[in-house]
Write an enzyme that holds these catalytic residues in place. Structure first.
Site, PDB file in Angstrom:
ATOM      1  N   GLU A  77       9.573   2.596  -0.185  1.00 36.68           N
ATOM      2  CA  GLU A  77       8.287   2.315  -0.935  1.00 36.68           C
ATOM      3  C   GLU A  77       8.092   0.900  -1.256  1.00 36.68           C
ATOM      4  O   GLU A  77       7.151   0.394  -1.138  1.00 36.68           O
ATOM      5  CB  GLU A  77       7.974   3.459  -2.208  1.00 36.68           C
ATOM      6  N   HIS A  80       7.451  -1.337   1.697  1.00 38.83           N
ATOM      7  CA  HIS A  80       6.183  -1.273   2.058  1.00 38.83           C
ATOM      8  C   HIS A  80       5.133  -2.057   1.282  1.00 38.83           C
ATOM      9  O   HIS A  80       4.222  -2.823   1.491  1.00 38.83           O
ATOM     10  CB  HIS A  80       5.484   0.262   2.138  1.00 38.83           C
ATOM     11  N   HIS A 142      -6.734   5.040   0.970  1.00 41.76           N
ATOM     12  CA  HIS A 142      -5.750   4.337   1.079  1.00 41.76           C
ATOM     13  C   HIS A 142      -5.340   4.238   2.634  1.00 41.76           C
ATOM     14  O   HIS A 142      -5.103   2.934   3.290  1.00 41.76           O
ATOM     15  CB  HIS A 142      -4.668   4.422   0.195  1.00 41.76           C
ATOM     16  N   HIS A 251      -8.841  18.594  13.181  1.00 45.56           N
ATOM     17  CA  HIS A 251      -8.226  17.374  13.839  1.00 45.56           C
ATOM     18  C   HIS A 251      -8.402  17.371  15.135  1.00 45.56           C
ATOM     19  O   HIS A 251      -8.767  16.933  16.065  1.00 45.56           O
ATOM     20  CB  HIS A 251      -6.958  16.915  13.041  1.00 45.56           C
ATOM     21  N   HIS A 308       2.326   8.063  17.153  1.00 43.64           N
ATOM     22  CA  HIS A 308       0.889   8.476  16.896  1.00 43.64           C
ATOM     23  C   HIS A 308      -0.085   7.506  15.915  1.00 43.64           C
ATOM     24  O   HIS A 308      -1.074   7.437  16.272  1.00 43.64           O
ATOM     25  CB  HIS A 308       0.792   9.921  16.387  1.00 43.64           C
TER      26      HIS A 308
END
Length: 350
Positions: A77, A80, A142, A251, A308
């Site tokens: 975290e 990032h 986000h 999706h 992906h």
């Protein structure tokens, strides 16, 4: 460097590359279930890094008893956040430079300012992601904000490069088709974010069926209930199997729609003598569809899932490039504007 390249091009290009890295780090954080690796923001248990010493660990246990320190998730975290913060600083520099140049000599002004506003909003969403405990609406927003930042930085790089003029002889229907394709891909990315934030990626583990059926039991009402209660910890998801299946199937259907539309766009690009753009689009589409299929059949391995996300970003950037190349030339815009002004003058004097 080409003589038409404008000041700030290299910085914008570096910011674009950094934005892509931030998007991938965000995906890695989600996929490793490290979104709450630090229970506070912007620090981690009150520190600039993950607690390590005995005193720091004791402080963390005392102030955050409900969130035991998991060093690996905490570092996922924080790394990032470090890179996202660096990106914010780069965008701030781009905005300051744009203000100083005042839009002179074709320098973009509105775009860097919009990017600065967007990155500030992204910081707020990053905070809410933690404080609202991975509320799916915020996590999805986000993610979309990250892709939007990447796209706008790429667009800024294209504008500053001065190397890719508008293509000649582009008909309005082709421009409209390219714009529609961009919007549909954005919608599919948003749907992918909803899949991720609700942990629905492995809701179906077979293809082309789902749970051995062409249309298994689904709960679209709860799957797309956008006013979910704020409060519980959404790590791992709160929806039942049928709701997650509904999200996953949506999706998949979206992927079919996107694929068909992009194939039509590629065909039209070929018809209009733009084989390179068509080939780039088909390559990005094939890679993304293949990675999506591999995610299902291999049960979401980390490397494939990250690829992906990268594929989604690549497909989006290809469509930004296509729309940029198909844009109306500035000279034509000015000419049309003058004609409109002339017509208005004739009407007033007629």
């Amino acid at each position: 460097m080409a003589p038409t390249t404008r000041p700030g091009y290299r910085l914008a290009l570096c910011a674009t590359a950094l934005a892509l890295l931030v998007v991938l780090l965000g995906a890695y954080t989600r996929l490793t279930h490290a979104g709450l690796g630090c229970p506070d923001w912007p620090g981690c248990y009150g520190f600039l890094g993950v607690p390590q010493s005995e005193a720091q660990l004791a402080h963390a246990e005392r102030h955050f008893p409900e969130a035991p320190v998991e060093a690996q998730k905490g570092w996922n975290e924080m790394v990032h956040r470090y890179f996202a913060g660096s990106l914010g600083l780069l965008i701030a520099v781009l905005a300051v430079q744009a203000i100083r140049r005042g839009g002179r000599d074709g320098q973009p002004l509105k775009l860097p300012l919009a990017l600065l506003a967007l990155v500030l909003l992204q910081a707020a969403f990053g905070m809410w992601t933690v404080t609202l405990k991975l509320w799916p609406q915020v996590v999805s927003a986000h993610l979309l904000g990250g892709f939007a930042t990447l796209s706008l930085l790429f667009l800024l790089s294209l504008r500053l490069s001065g190397r890719l003029p508008p293509l000649a002889g582009v008909l309005p229907p082709l421009r409209a088709l390219a714009a529609l394709a961009l919007l549909v891909v954005i919608g599919q990315i948003a749907l992918g974010g909803w899949v991720s934030s609700n942990y629905a990626a492995v809701a179906c583990v077979d293809l082309p069926t789902c749970h051995g059926e062409w249309w298994p039991a689904t709960d679209f009402a709860n799957g797309f209930h956008l006013t979910q209660h704020i409060g519980p910890n959404y790590l791992g998801g709160q929806l039942d199997s049928e709701a997650r299946t509904a999200i996953h199937l949506s999706h998949r259907l979206g992927a079919v729609l996107v694929s068909l539309l992009l194939l039509v766009l590629a065909g039209q690009l070929l018809r209009h003598g733009r084989p390179r753009l068509a080939g780039l689009l088909l390559l990005a589409l094939l890679a993304q569809v293949s990675l999506g299929v591999a995610n299902v059949l291999l049960h979401l391995p980390l490397a494939v899932a990250l690829a992906h996300n990268l594929g989604g970003a690549a497909l989006l950037l290809v469509l930004v490039l296509i729309n940029y190349r198909l844009r109306v030339p500035v000279a034509l815009k000015v000419d049309n504007g003058l004609r409109l002004v002339a017509r208005g003058s004739l009407r007033r004097t007629g």
